[in-house]
Design an enzyme around this catalytic site. Structure first.
Site, PDB file in Angstrom:
ATOM      1  N   ARG A  38       0.713  -1.627  -0.054  1.00 28.41           N
ATOM      2  CA  ARG A  38       0.315   0.035   0.097  1.00 28.41           C
ATOM      3  C   ARG A  38       1.149   1.600  -0.335  1.00 28.41           C
ATOM      4  NH1 ARG A  38      -4.870  -1.523   3.637  1.00 28.41           N
ATOM      5  NH2 ARG A  38      -6.219  -2.629   2.203  1.00 28.41           N
ATOM      6  N   LYS A 199     -15.513 -15.673   6.699  1.00 25.57           N
ATOM      7  CA  LYS A 199     -16.672 -14.917   7.538  1.00 25.57           C
ATOM      8  C   LYS A 199     -17.636 -14.466   6.143  1.00 25.57           C
ATOM      9  CE  LYS A 199     -13.444 -11.680   6.645  1.00 25.57           C
ATOM     10  NZ  LYS A 199     -12.541 -11.040   6.914  1.00 25.57           N
ATOM     11  N   GLY A 350      -7.686  -8.731   1.331  1.00 26.15           N
ATOM     12  CA  GLY A 350      -6.543  -8.872   2.088  1.00 26.15           C
ATOM     13  C   GLY A 350      -5.472 -10.096   2.067  1.00 26.15           C
ATOM     14  N   GLY A 373     -11.949  -4.985   2.056  1.00 28.27           N
ATOM     15  CA  GLY A 373     -12.956  -4.166   2.123  1.00 28.27           C
ATOM     16  C   GLY A 373     -13.928  -3.402   0.729  1.00 28.27           C
TER      17      GLY A 373
END
Ligand code: ADP
Ligand code: 3PG
Ligand code: MG
Length: 396
Positions: A38, A199, A350, A373
Site C-alpha cells: 500500500r 466470513k 487482504g 472491504g
C-alpha cells in the site's frame, strides 16, 4: 464507473495538499511491516506531488485504536519506510490536529512532505465529527483521495474533508477504479467468480450480487460450509457459521431464478485429530470428529473447467485453510491452473493477496487490488462514499 477527476488537473505549485492515503499495512507481531504494497502503490502520486511543487500533508489510519492514543498503532515505522522510498525526510506530526500540525504544515516548502499521526487516535475520525473535519481541513487547500482501501468508510478524512476542499483522485485510486470497473461495467463473458475465505455473513451480499451478473460462481473455503449443510451434508466436527439458514435458502432460490451456475465442493480434505495427514472424503459425508479444511482434487478439477472457458475471473478468499500447507493445495492448484489461462483475472481481499503471494501464484492475476472491504464493495456495485464525493473527470 466514470473516471474520477485526476490530481493532474489540480493547480498544485506552492499549495498545501492534504492527501488521504491508506497506509494501514499488515504488521508482524513485533510491530514491523509485513507487507508494504500500500505504501509502494502510492509512490507515483507522491512523486508527482513532489515534482509539481506541492506541500504535501499525508494522513492515514493504522489498525483500530478506537479513538485512543495507543502507540502500538503509531505511523512511525510507516513514515520511516516511506522516507526511504522517497529519498526525502518525511517528518511525523505527533498529532493529526492541533497547533503542532498547523505549524508543521505551514512551514512546509514546495516539494516537501509531512505525515500526520494516526487519524484514529481521535474518535472524531470514524464519527466524521464536523469539528475534527474542520481541524483537518484547515491544514490544506486541496484534497487528494489516494486511500482506495478506505473509500468504503465515511470518515472525517475520506468524506468530511472531501466536502470542504476541492477534491481530486490520486493515481492509485484512478487505477483501481479503472481496473475494478471492468468487473462491474459489462465484464467480458463468461465471467466467473471464485470465492472462498471464512466470513460468510460478511460475504453473502457480495455472493448474492454475482447472481445474474456472473455466469458461474464457484464457492470453496469455509464459505461453502453453510451451503453444503443446507443441502443436507454432514460436516462432522467442522465449525459452520450458524444462523444463516434462511439467507442461504433465499440465495439458492435467487440463483435458480437467475440461472447463475453455483458450484459447491464435491470432495473435501479433512483433518482428523491425532493424524498428521489430511484425507479426502465426499463433501456430503465428513466423518464424525473430522474437520473439513480444503477442497478436494475433484472439486479443483471442476472449478478449473469453469475457469478454462472464462474471459473474466474475480477471486476472493482462500479455498481452504491455506496458512497450513497441508490444506493449501486447493487454493494453490486452482490458482496455478488459472495462471496458465488467458483472460482478465483480478484478486481482491487482504488475506487473498497475501496467500497468493505466499503460495507463489500472484502471476495468475492481471490485477491485484490494494483494497480489502473497499474492493469487495466496489465489485458488488455498491456506491462508495469516499469515491462519490470526487467529481468525475471532464469528458474529452
Ligand atoms: P479476505 O481477507 O481475502 O477477504 P477472508 O478474510 O474471508 O479473506 O478469509 C481468509 C481466511 O479464511 C484465511 O485465513 C483462510 O485460511 C481461511 N479459510 C478458508 N477456508 C477455510 C477452511 N476450510 N477452514 C478454515 N479456514 C479457512
Ligand atoms: C482495510 O484495511 O480494509 C482498510 O484500511 C480499512 O480499515 P478498517 O476495516 O479498519 O476500516
Ligand atoms: Mg480477511
Amino acid at each position: 464507473m466514470a473516471a474520477k477527476r485526476s490530481v493532474t488537473t489540480a493547480s498544485l505549485k506552492g499549495r498545501r495538499v492534504l492527501v488521504r492515503v491508506d497506509f494501514n499495512v499488515p504488521l508482524n507481531p513485533s510491530g514491523t511491516i509485513a507487507d508494504d504494497r500500500r505504501i509502494v502503490e502510492a509512490l507515483p502520486t507522491l512523486r508527482y506531488l513532489e515534482t509539481a511543487g506541492a506541500r504535501t500533508i499525508l494522513m492515514s489510519h493504522l489498525g483500530r485504536p478506537d479513538g485512543k492514543r495507543d502507540m502500538r498503532f503509531s505511523l512511525r515505522p510507516i513514515v520511516h519506510r516511506l522516507s526511504g522510498y522517497l529519498g526525502l525526510p518525511v517528518p511525523l506530526a505527533d498529532d493529526a490536529v492541533g497547533i503542532h500540525a498547523i505549524e508543521a504544515s505551514a512551514r512546509l516548502k514546495n516539494g516537501e512532505f509531512l505525515m500526520l499521526e494516526n487519524l484514529r487516535f481521535h474518535a472524531g475520525e470514524e464519527a466524521n465529527d464536523p469539528a475534527f473535519v474542520a481541524q483537518l481541513a484547515q491544514l490544506g487547500e486541496v484534497f487528494v483521495e489516494e486511500a482506495f482501501g478506505t473509500v468504503h468508510r465515511a470518515h472525517a478524512s475520506t468524506v468530511g474533508v472531501a466536502k470542504r476542499l476541492p477534491a481530486y483522485a490520486g493515481f492509485l485510486v484512478q487505477h483501481e477504479v479503472e481496473e475494478l470497473s471492468r468487473l462491474v461495467d459489462a465484464p467480458e463473458r463468461p465471467y466467473v467468480a471464485l470465492m472462498g475465505g471464512a466470513k460468510v455473513a460478511d460475504k453473502l451480499p457480495l455472493l448474492k450480487s454475482f447472481l445474474g451478473r456472473a455466469d458461474a460462481l464457484l464457492i470453496g473455503g469455509a464459505l461453502a460450509f453453510p451451503f453444503l449443510t443446507a443441502n443436507g451434508a454432514h460436516l462432522g466436527a467442522t465449525p459452520v457459521e450458524p444462523g444463516l439458514e434462511s439467507e442461504v435458502a433465499e440465495f439458492s432460490r435467487i440463483a435458480s431464478e437467475k440461472g447463475t451456475k453455483v458450484e459447491l465442493p464435491e470432495d473435501l480434505i479433512i483433518e482428523v485429530p491425532g493424524e498428521k495427514l489430511g484425507a479426502c472424503v465426499p463433501a456430503n459425508a465428513v466423518p464424525e470428529g473430522a474437520i473439513a479444511r480444503d477442497i478436494g482434487p475433484r472439486t479443483r478439477d471442476r472449478f478449473f473447467t469453469h475457469l478454462q472457458g472464462s474471459k473474466t475471473v474475480f477471486w476472493n478468499g482462500p479455498l481452504g485453510l491455506a496458512e497450513d500447507l497441508r490444506f493449501a493445495a486447493g487454493t494453490r492448484e486452482v490458482l496455478a491452473g488459472l495462471s496458465t489461462l488467458p483472460g482478465f483475472h483480478v484478486c481482491a481481499g487482504g488475506d487473498s493477496a497475501r496467500v497468493a503471494q505466499e503460495l507463489d501464484v500472484v502471476q495468475a492475476f492481471q490485477y491485484v487490488s490494494t483494497g480489502g472491504g473497499a474492493a469487495l464493495e466496489f465489485v458488488q456495485g455498491v456506491e462508495l462514499p469516499g469515491l462519490a464525493l470526487i467529481p468525475d473527470a471532464a469528458r474529452p
